[in-house]
Design an enzyme around this catalytic site. Structure first.
Site, PDB file in Angstrom:
ATOM      1  CD  GLN A 256     -15.194   6.156   5.952  1.00 25.67           C
ATOM      2  OE1 GLN A 256     -15.582   5.056   6.296  1.00 25.67           O
ATOM      3  NE2 GLN A 256     -15.750   6.814   4.966  1.00 25.67           N
ATOM      4  CG  ASN A 257      -9.636   8.096   1.925  1.00 25.16           C
ATOM      5  OD1 ASN A 257     -10.401   7.147   2.086  1.00 25.16           O
ATOM      6  ND2 ASN A 257      -9.818   9.008   0.992  1.00 25.16           N
TER       7      ASN A 257
ATOM      8  NE  ARG B 227      -2.713  -1.498  -0.767  1.00 23.32           N
ATOM      9  CZ  ARG B 227      -2.450  -2.759  -1.159  1.00 23.32           C
ATOM     10  NH1 ARG B 227      -2.447  -3.744  -0.300  1.00 23.32           N
ATOM     11  NH2 ARG B 227      -2.185  -3.027  -2.416  1.00 23.32           N
TER      12      ARG B 227
ATOM     13  CB  THR C  71     -17.503   6.536   2.054  1.00 27.09           C
ATOM     14  OG1 THR C  71     -17.600   5.503   3.038  1.00 27.09           O
ATOM     15  CG2 THR C  71     -18.544   7.621   2.327  1.00 27.09           C
TER      16      THR C  71
ATOM     17  CG  HIS D  17     -10.986   4.214   9.252  1.00 27.92           C
ATOM     18  ND1 HIS D  17     -11.779   3.860   8.185  1.00 27.92           N
ATOM     19  CD2 HIS D  17     -11.790   4.131  10.347  1.00 27.92           C
ATOM     20  CE1 HIS D  17     -13.009   3.575   8.614  1.00 27.92           C
ATOM     21  NE2 HIS D  17     -13.042   3.746   9.915  1.00 27.92           N
TER      22      HIS D  17
ATOM     23  CG  ASP E  71      -4.970   8.899   0.678  1.00 26.83           C
ATOM     24  OD1 ASP E  71      -5.086  10.105   0.977  1.00 26.83           O
ATOM     25  OD2 ASP E  71      -5.880   8.266   0.099  1.00 26.83           O
TER      26      ASP E  71
HETATM   27  P1  OAD Z   1     -15.087   1.498  -0.312  1.00 22.35           P
HETATM   28  O1  OAD Z   1     -14.089   0.844  -1.209  1.00 22.35           O
HETATM   29  O2  OAD Z   1     -15.957   0.617   0.500  1.00 22.35           O
HETATM   30  O3  OAD Z   1     -16.055   2.435  -1.188  1.00 22.35           O
HETATM   31  C1  OAD Z   1     -15.530   3.341  -2.115  1.00 22.35           C
HETATM   32  C2  OAD Z   1     -16.692   4.089  -2.758  1.00 22.35           C
HETATM   33  O4  OAD Z   1     -16.143   5.048  -3.644  1.00 22.35           O
HETATM   34  C3  OAD Z   1     -17.631   3.207  -3.575  1.00 22.35           C
HETATM   35  O5  OAD Z   1     -18.958   3.449  -3.172  1.00 22.35           O
HETATM   36  C4  OAD Z   1     -17.411   3.667  -5.028  1.00 22.35           C
HETATM   37  O6  OAD Z   1     -18.612   3.676  -5.782  1.00 22.35           O
HETATM   38  C5  OAD Z   1     -16.901   5.069  -4.840  1.00 22.35           C
HETATM   39  N1  OAD Z   1     -16.010   5.543  -5.915  1.00 22.35           N
HETATM   40  C6  OAD Z   1     -15.104   4.853  -6.653  1.00 22.35           C
HETATM   41  N2  OAD Z   1     -14.466   5.665  -7.512  1.00 22.35           N
HETATM   42  C7  OAD Z   1     -14.979   6.911  -7.336  1.00 22.35           C
HETATM   43  C8  OAD Z   1     -14.739   8.199  -7.932  1.00 22.35           C
HETATM   44  N3  OAD Z   1     -13.815   8.389  -8.897  1.00 22.35           N
HETATM   45  N4  OAD Z   1     -15.464   9.257  -7.494  1.00 22.35           N
HETATM   46  C9  OAD Z   1     -16.396   9.100  -6.511  1.00 22.35           C
HETATM   47  N5  OAD Z   1     -16.672   7.917  -5.923  1.00 22.35           N
HETATM   48  C10 OAD Z   1     -15.979   6.840  -6.324  1.00 22.35           C
HETATM   49  O7  OAD Z   1     -14.292   2.549   0.584  1.00 22.35           O
HETATM   50  P2  OAD Z   1     -14.701   3.246   1.982  1.00 22.35           P
HETATM   51  O8  OAD Z   1     -16.178   3.390   2.107  1.00 22.35           O
HETATM   52  O9  OAD Z   1     -13.853   4.442   2.121  1.00 22.35           O
HETATM   53  O10 OAD Z   1     -10.862   0.953   6.608  1.00 22.35           O
HETATM   54  O11 OAD Z   1     -14.218   2.152   3.009  1.00 22.35           O
HETATM   55  C11 OAD Z   1     -14.376   2.369   4.384  1.00 22.35           C
HETATM   56  C12 OAD Z   1     -13.287   1.635   5.136  1.00 22.35           C
HETATM   57  O12 OAD Z   1     -13.299   0.254   4.789  1.00 22.35           O
HETATM   58  C13 OAD Z   1     -11.893   2.084   4.791  1.00 22.35           C
HETATM   59  O13 OAD Z   1     -11.524   3.253   5.490  1.00 22.35           O
HETATM   60  C14 OAD Z   1     -11.056   0.926   5.188  1.00 22.35           C
HETATM   61  C15 OAD Z   1     -11.945  -0.227   4.777  1.00 22.35           C
HETATM   62  O14 OAD Z   1     -11.936  -1.311   5.624  1.00 22.35           O
HETATM   63  C16 OAD Z   1      -9.642   0.656   7.115  1.00 22.35           C
HETATM   64  O15 OAD Z   1      -8.690   0.308   6.450  1.00 22.35           O
HETATM   65  C17 OAD Z   1      -9.571   0.789   8.587  1.00 22.35           C
END
Ligand code: OAD
Length: 241
Positions: free
Chosen positions: A93-94, A61, A183, A111, A96
């Site tokens: 939640q990112n 990562r 998200t 996170h 990075d």
């Molecule tokens: P997810 O991977 O679950 O969701 C990412 C979202 O971004 C999805 O709903 C996509 O449709 C959307 N997406 C993708 N590309 C996009 C773009 N160019 N513009 C806008 N939206 C877009 O990620 P998170 O919800 O952030 O935790 O995940 C939550 C947590 O789950 C993370 O923080 C991580 C993971 O377990 C830890 O690592 C602690």
């Protein structure tokens, strides 16, 4: 401590905001979790069982994220902060650092952070340290300067408590607009921010920006589908006034 001014804008960001910078999301096709069992690489138990598997995952990562640059969505948040000051707060939640790289300072990493290590012994009070390295073997992974335990990535894993939840709760009490970007709405307690707002302060506008409707789409008052880089900048300009 990050205090949001009454009526300000609460922004919650997820992996989707960094996708166009080249950082894979977690749950989309080819997402990070597709090739990994979450409990193996993102839990304290997984780290205890196989610290090298975990370190190899986060080393990849780190190497992947290192050359990535903030995109127009990150930059629009930083530009809005420059105008709005404490009328804007970003909870991400990112793990990075693309929000910081764009210039955001009113920012909380709920996170944890990819570029930091902390001691794996939870009783050890040694503060986390910056570390951008990727490791090729467990023997290279540093040990805690104070107690000698193996260092671990400073990421909030499943079963651990997210950071800055008190600040987020206070900001939810004060915000006039809530915006979630990219998200999936599946990971709690953060996914519950919008639910809490709808229940306690239904008058607050809750806007979702992302490629697809999130799992909790029906809780939002407004869902704007599209890429973060295309949908977020005009929305923020509108909110900045
Ligand atoms: P997810 O991977 O679950 O969701 C990412 C979202 O971004 C999805 O709903 C996509 O449709 C959307 N997406 C993708 N590309 C996009 C773009 N160019 N513009 C806008 N939206 C877009 O990620 P998170 O919800 O952030 O935790 O995940 C939550 C947590 O789950 C993370 O923080 C991580 C993971 O377990 C830890 O690592 C602690």
């Amino acid at each position: 401590m990050m205090r949001l001014e009454q009526g300000g804008v609460f922004v919650l960001t997820g992996a989707g905001i960094s996708a166009e910078s080249g950082i894979p999301t977690f749950r989309d096709a080819n997402g990070l979790w597709e090739n990994h069992a979450i409990e193996d690489v993102a839990s304290p138990e997984g780290f205890e069982r196989d610290p090298w598997l975990v370190w190899r995952f986060y080393s990849e990562r780190r190497a992947g994220a290192l050359p990535c640059l903030p995109n127009a969505a990150h930059r629009s948040l930083a530009a809005s902060e420059a105008v709005m000051g404490d009328r804007l707060a970003v909870f991400t939640q990112n793990v990075d650092h693309l929000h910081e790289a764009a210039g955001s300072t009113r920012l909380a990493h709920v996170h944890g952070e990819l570029w930091r290590n902390r001691c794996s012994d939870r009783r050890c009070p040694t503060p986390s340290v910056m570390d951008k390295r990727s490791y090729a073997s467990l023997a290279e992974v540093p040990r805690c300067a104070a107690c000698g335990a193996l260092m671990r990535p400073d990421i909030v894993w499943f079963g651990e408590e997210p950071r800055a939840l008190d600040d987020a709760a206070a900001a939810l009490e004060r915000c006039g607009t809530f915006v979630a970007v990219g998200t999936s709405g599946l990971v709690w307690p953060v996914a519950g921010f919008v639910t809490h707002l709808r229940r306690t302060r239904p008058e607050v506008a809750t806007i979702y920006v992302g490629l697809m409707p999130p799992s909790n789409a029906k809780v939002f008052s407004d869902v704007r589908l599209g890429r973060a880089t295309e949908v977020l900048p005009p929305l923020l300009r509108q909110l900045t006034g």
